[in-house]
Design a protein around this motif. Structure first.
Motif, PDB file in Angstrom:
ATOM      1  N   ALA A 398       0.685  -1.644   0.321  1.00  0.00           N
ATOM      2  CA  ALA A 398       0.111   0.327  -0.019  1.00  0.00           C
ATOM      3  C   ALA A 398       0.619   1.542  -0.509  1.00  0.00           C
ATOM      4  O   ALA A 398       0.168   2.188   0.312  1.00  0.00           O
ATOM      5  N   VAL A 399       1.896   0.783  -0.202  1.00  0.00           N
ATOM      6  CA  VAL A 399       3.327   2.514   0.943  1.00  0.00           C
ATOM      7  C   VAL A 399       3.187   2.991  -0.510  1.00  0.00           C
ATOM      8  O   VAL A 399       4.174   1.941  -1.646  1.00  0.00           O
ATOM      9  N   PRO A 400       3.054   4.143  -1.101  1.00  0.00           N
ATOM     10  CA  PRO A 400       3.853   4.949  -2.433  1.00  0.00           C
ATOM     11  C   PRO A 400       5.104   4.459  -2.912  1.00  0.00           C
ATOM     12  O   PRO A 400       5.565   4.092  -2.123  1.00  0.00           O
ATOM     13  N   GLU A 401       4.818   3.769  -4.255  1.00  0.00           N
ATOM     14  CA  GLU A 401       6.763   3.911  -4.564  1.00  0.00           C
ATOM     15  C   GLU A 401       7.943   5.201  -4.243  1.00  0.00           C
ATOM     16  O   GLU A 401       8.813   3.776  -2.903  1.00  0.00           O
ATOM     17  N   THR A 402       7.787   5.766  -3.782  1.00  0.00           N
ATOM     18  CA  THR A 402       8.330   7.210  -3.280  1.00  0.00           C
ATOM     19  C   THR A 402       9.050   6.650  -1.765  1.00  0.00           C
ATOM     20  O   THR A 402      10.642   7.182  -1.638  1.00  0.00           O
ATOM     21  N   TYR A 403       8.323   5.884  -1.257  1.00  0.00           N
ATOM     22  CA  TYR A 403       8.141   6.102   0.349  1.00  0.00           C
ATOM     23  C   TYR A 403       9.546   4.678   0.610  1.00  0.00           C
ATOM     24  O   TYR A 403       9.959   4.114   1.459  1.00  0.00           O
ATOM     25  N   LYS A 404       9.597   4.160  -0.076  1.00  0.00           N
ATOM     26  CA  LYS A 404       9.650   2.060  -0.368  1.00  0.00           C
ATOM     27  C   LYS A 404      10.551   1.869  -1.287  1.00  0.00           C
ATOM     28  O   LYS A 404      10.939   0.098  -0.785  1.00  0.00           O
ATOM     29  N   ASN A 405      10.585   2.941  -1.532  1.00  0.00           N
ATOM     30  CA  ASN A 405      12.368   2.600  -3.129  1.00  0.00           C
ATOM     31  C   ASN A 405      13.371   1.453  -2.910  1.00  0.00           C
ATOM     32  O   ASN A 405      14.054   1.416  -3.975  1.00  0.00           O
ATOM     33  N   GLU A 406      13.871   2.445  -1.899  1.00  0.00           N
ATOM     34  CA  GLU A 406      15.154   2.105  -1.860  1.00  0.00           C
ATOM     35  C   GLU A 406      15.229   0.897  -0.195  1.00  0.00           C
ATOM     36  O   GLU A 406      15.958   0.183   0.017  1.00  0.00           O
ATOM     37  N   ILE A 407      13.934   0.565  -0.127  1.00  0.00           N
ATOM     38  CA  ILE A 407      14.102  -0.919   1.636  1.00  0.00           C
ATOM     39  C   ILE A 407      14.830  -1.635   1.021  1.00  0.00           C
ATOM     40  O   ILE A 407      13.302  -2.419   0.045  1.00  0.00           O
ATOM     41  N   GLU A 408      15.669  -2.593   1.627  1.00  0.00           N
ATOM     42  CA  GLU A 408      15.794  -3.807   1.730  1.00  0.00           C
ATOM     43  C   GLU A 408      15.065  -4.611   2.392  1.00  0.00           C
ATOM     44  O   GLU A 408      15.589  -4.318   3.673  1.00  0.00           O
ATOM     45  N   THR A 409      14.617  -6.032   1.596  1.00  0.00           N
ATOM     46  CA  THR A 409      13.993  -6.636   2.868  1.00  0.00           C
ATOM     47  C   THR A 409      14.911  -7.691   3.113  1.00  0.00           C
ATOM     48  O   THR A 409      15.280  -8.060   2.055  1.00  0.00           O
ATOM     49  N   THR A 410      14.600  -8.193   4.132  1.00  0.00           N
ATOM     50  CA  THR A 410      15.523  -9.488   5.118  1.00  0.00           C
ATOM     51  C   THR A 410      14.167 -10.724   5.151  1.00  0.00           C
ATOM     52  O   THR A 410      13.752 -10.049   6.451  1.00  0.00           O
ATOM     53  N   PHE A 411      13.472 -11.642   4.703  1.00  0.00           N
ATOM     54  CA  PHE A 411      13.237 -12.424   5.264  1.00  0.00           C
ATOM     55  C   PHE A 411      13.686 -13.579   5.626  1.00  0.00           C
ATOM     56  O   PHE A 411      13.992 -14.484   4.625  1.00  0.00           O
ATOM     57  N   PRO A 412      12.769 -14.471   6.468  1.00  0.00           N
ATOM     58  CA  PRO A 412      12.957 -13.807   8.495  1.00  0.00           C
ATOM     59  C   PRO A 412      13.503 -13.535   8.719  1.00  0.00           C
ATOM     60  O   PRO A 412      13.363 -12.646   9.690  1.00  0.00           O
ATOM     61  N   GLY A 413      14.645 -13.186   8.252  1.00  0.00           N
ATOM     62  CA  GLY A 413      15.678 -12.219   9.133  1.00  0.00           C
ATOM     63  C   GLY A 413      16.159 -13.353  10.329  1.00  0.00           C
ATOM     64  O   GLY A 413      15.958 -14.571  10.712  1.00  0.00           O
ATOM     65  N   SER A 414      17.131 -12.746  11.044  1.00  0.00           N
ATOM     66  CA  SER A 414      17.022 -12.577  12.723  1.00  0.00           C
ATOM     67  C   SER A 414      16.746 -12.240  13.895  1.00  0.00           C
ATOM     68  O   SER A 414      16.686 -10.779  13.464  1.00  0.00           O
ATOM     69  N   PRO A 415      16.707 -12.503  14.955  1.00  0.00           N
ATOM     70  CA  PRO A 415      15.924 -11.805  16.300  1.00  0.00           C
ATOM     71  C   PRO A 415      17.097 -11.186  16.580  1.00  0.00           C
ATOM     72  O   PRO A 415      17.960 -11.019  16.774  1.00  0.00           O
TER      73      PRO A 415
END
Ligand SMILES: [Zn+2]
Length: 516
Positions: A398-415
């Motif tokens: 739901a987040v417009p591209e300009t606010y998230k286009n640089e976000i690198e996600t890691t799943f599931p990642g570690s705690p």
């Protein structure tokens, strides 16, 4: 079959209806965040007007009260929840001068919770540390500090940061400088270790042996930047001096000049004071016992005004709450904004909250924490929650591209095991995430330094983050499903060679800086 079809049609309508409203709300969040941004005003009031927020200081308390009155203006209820007590302390005037062999005022700051010298101050000769073969040699030398001010930091061979050398030096001389510095640092560390003390515990030994002051220079490897922490002495003054002034004094002493300084550091001991978290709430209409928590520690060190650690996280959450209250005043789930105290001494405010409110922790839908500077959010990890990809992915859509286009996600990642307050929630098994930002030279220039001030804030980036946080919060509130807490199987820890284990909740320090 028929029933199934009907259900699918219903679901389809729900999705269409949902996404139209979603778009409207998201647009409204963006519009409010851009056209009516309060970030500059909030930063001014919190950082310039109120000042830094060291736990136990009157400025910390006045900041909590300011947060409450700010929320009140926006129609959001908020309260200060006491979780412990701390050594009460008020910073006063620090004025340090070289009085021999000539007069010069020095760039210096008293370290946190350090006692007062009184107006008269302390005037004495400086002494540097010789090399010690072992602790016996140290003990034998120790009486030399009596009546002296001890210089406890290494002389830096350069006051220029690496980037500056990289730009201007020849390759050979840059390499030479680094080799020399590495070797000096190694020798310095070995020498301190030979004394039988650590660089932290040694100050108390000097104090006991009759030293009348401690001067350090904790350079942060950037022009003009020093890290300012606490003193570690009971009665005598301890101050940090800029690299430039410290180096000058050190060379004078080493060359045998009669070098004296005068330290005036007028702080005030305020006994024991209560310490708080500020908790604001926008109640949920459908699932009031489920929570989306906006999280940012409120306290800071006090060499600067705590602008990027964590003024920016703080105003991000305040602004997101303001926008949400205006655009989305009746959230399905309860929105709770946690402004934690004493994160800097070990996540104490958030750990207390987790310990004191198991019912809220059980109802957590998501925690969004921000605490690493002023930059745009560029990293988001699932923190080891197996299904974080599903729900964070849904919300990010739901987040417009300009606010998230640089976000690198890691799943599931570690705690996360520390570093900031989300870790307090992760340890308790609640889905908590770090909105991790671009550095803007955070580690060298602003993190716990004298330069962590309003002018370092990049407001466009913070605006980006406030809008992002508001949208994620809205989506987390609206999600038809409660988030899964299923934990991923953790891999082998490369250091221990053992299977990784989930962190467990740790008890906070609730009586800070007091003899127990
Ligand atoms: Zn911080």
């Amino acid at each position: 079959m028929k029933k199934g079809l009907l259900a699918s049609i219903c679901l389809l309508f729900t999705i269409i209806g949902f996404s139209q409203t979603t778009k409207e709300i998201v647009d409204a969040i963006e519009k409010e965040g851009i056209e009516n941004s309060q970030l500059e005003q909030l930063a001014y009031e919190l950082l310039d007007l109120n000042g830094p927020r060291l736990v136990g200081t009157p400025e910390m308390k006045s900041a909590h009260d300011w947060a409450i009155s700010t929320y009140k203006k926006w129609g959001i209820s908020a309260e200060n929840q006491q979780w412990g007590t701390w050594k009460g302390w008020q910073r006063g005037i620090t004025h340090v001068d070289m009085v021999s062999p000539r007069v010069a005022s020095l760039h210096a700051t008293q370290l946190a919770w350090n006692p007062s010298t009184g107006k008269k101050g302390v005037t004495a000769s400086l002494i540097t540390l010789p090399s010690f073969s072992d602790s016996l040699a140290f003990v034998k030398w120790l009486p030399n500090v009596k009546g002296k001010i001890v210089m406890v930091s290494m002389l830096q061979p350069t006051g220029r940061p690496n980037e500056n050398w990289e730009e201007y030096a020849t390759k050979e001389s840059f390499e030479k400088m680094k080799t020399e510095r590495d070797s000096l640092e190694k020798i310095w560390r070995q020498n301190i270790s030979n004394t039988g003390y650590t660089s932290r515990s040694i100050n108390a030994a000097f104090e006991k042996a009759g030293a009348v002051g401690i001067v350090q220079s904790r350079w942060s490897e950037g022009f003009g930047a020093n890290k300012i922490f606490s003193a570690g002495t009971e009665k005598i003054p301890a101050v940090d001096i800029s690299l430039e002034d410290y180096g000058m004094l050190y060379r004078l002493v080493e060359h045998g000049a009669d070098t004296k300084i005068k330290i005036v550091a007028e702080s005030e001991d305020l006994g024991v004071v209560p310490t708080f978290n500020t908790i604001a709430t926008i109640p949920g209409t459908e699932f009031p016992d489920e929570y989306v928590i906006l999280s940012a520690h409120f306290d800071s060190w006090d060499g600067g005004t705590g602008a990027t650690d964590n003024g920016t996280g703080t105003i991000t959450m305040l602004e997101a709450a303001r926008i949400l209250k205006k655009v989305y005043p009746n959230p399905k789930r309860t929105i709770l904004i946690g402004h934690w105290g004493s994160e800097e001494q070990g996540l104490n405010g958030s750990r207390s909250f987790v310990e004191d409110h198991p019912e809220i922790v059980a109802g957590v839908q998501a925690v969004f924490n921000q605490d690493n500077g002023t930059g745009r959010v560029v990293r988001l990890s699932g923190q080891g929650f197996l299904h974080a990809y599903d729900y964070l992915g849904r919300w990010l859509e739901a987040v417009p591209e300009t606010y998230k286009n640089e976000i690198e996600t890691t799943f599931p990642g570690s705690p996360g095991r520390g570093g900031s307050d989300y870790a307090s929630f992760v340890a308790a098994g609640a889905p908590a995430f770090s909105l991790s930002s671009l550095s803007w030279d955070y580690w060298n220039y602003t993190w716990h330094t004298n330069l962590d001030t309003y002018d370092k804030i990049v407001f466009d980036d913070v605006r980006n983050n406030a809008i992002l946080t508001a949208i994620l919060t809205y989506m987390a509130c609206e999600d038809p499903e409660k988030t899964s807490r299923e934990k991923a199987v953790l891999g082998i820890n490369p250091r221990s060679g053992k299977k990784g284990e989930w962190p467990t909740p740790r008890s906070p320090q609730r009586k800070g800086g007091q003899d127990e």
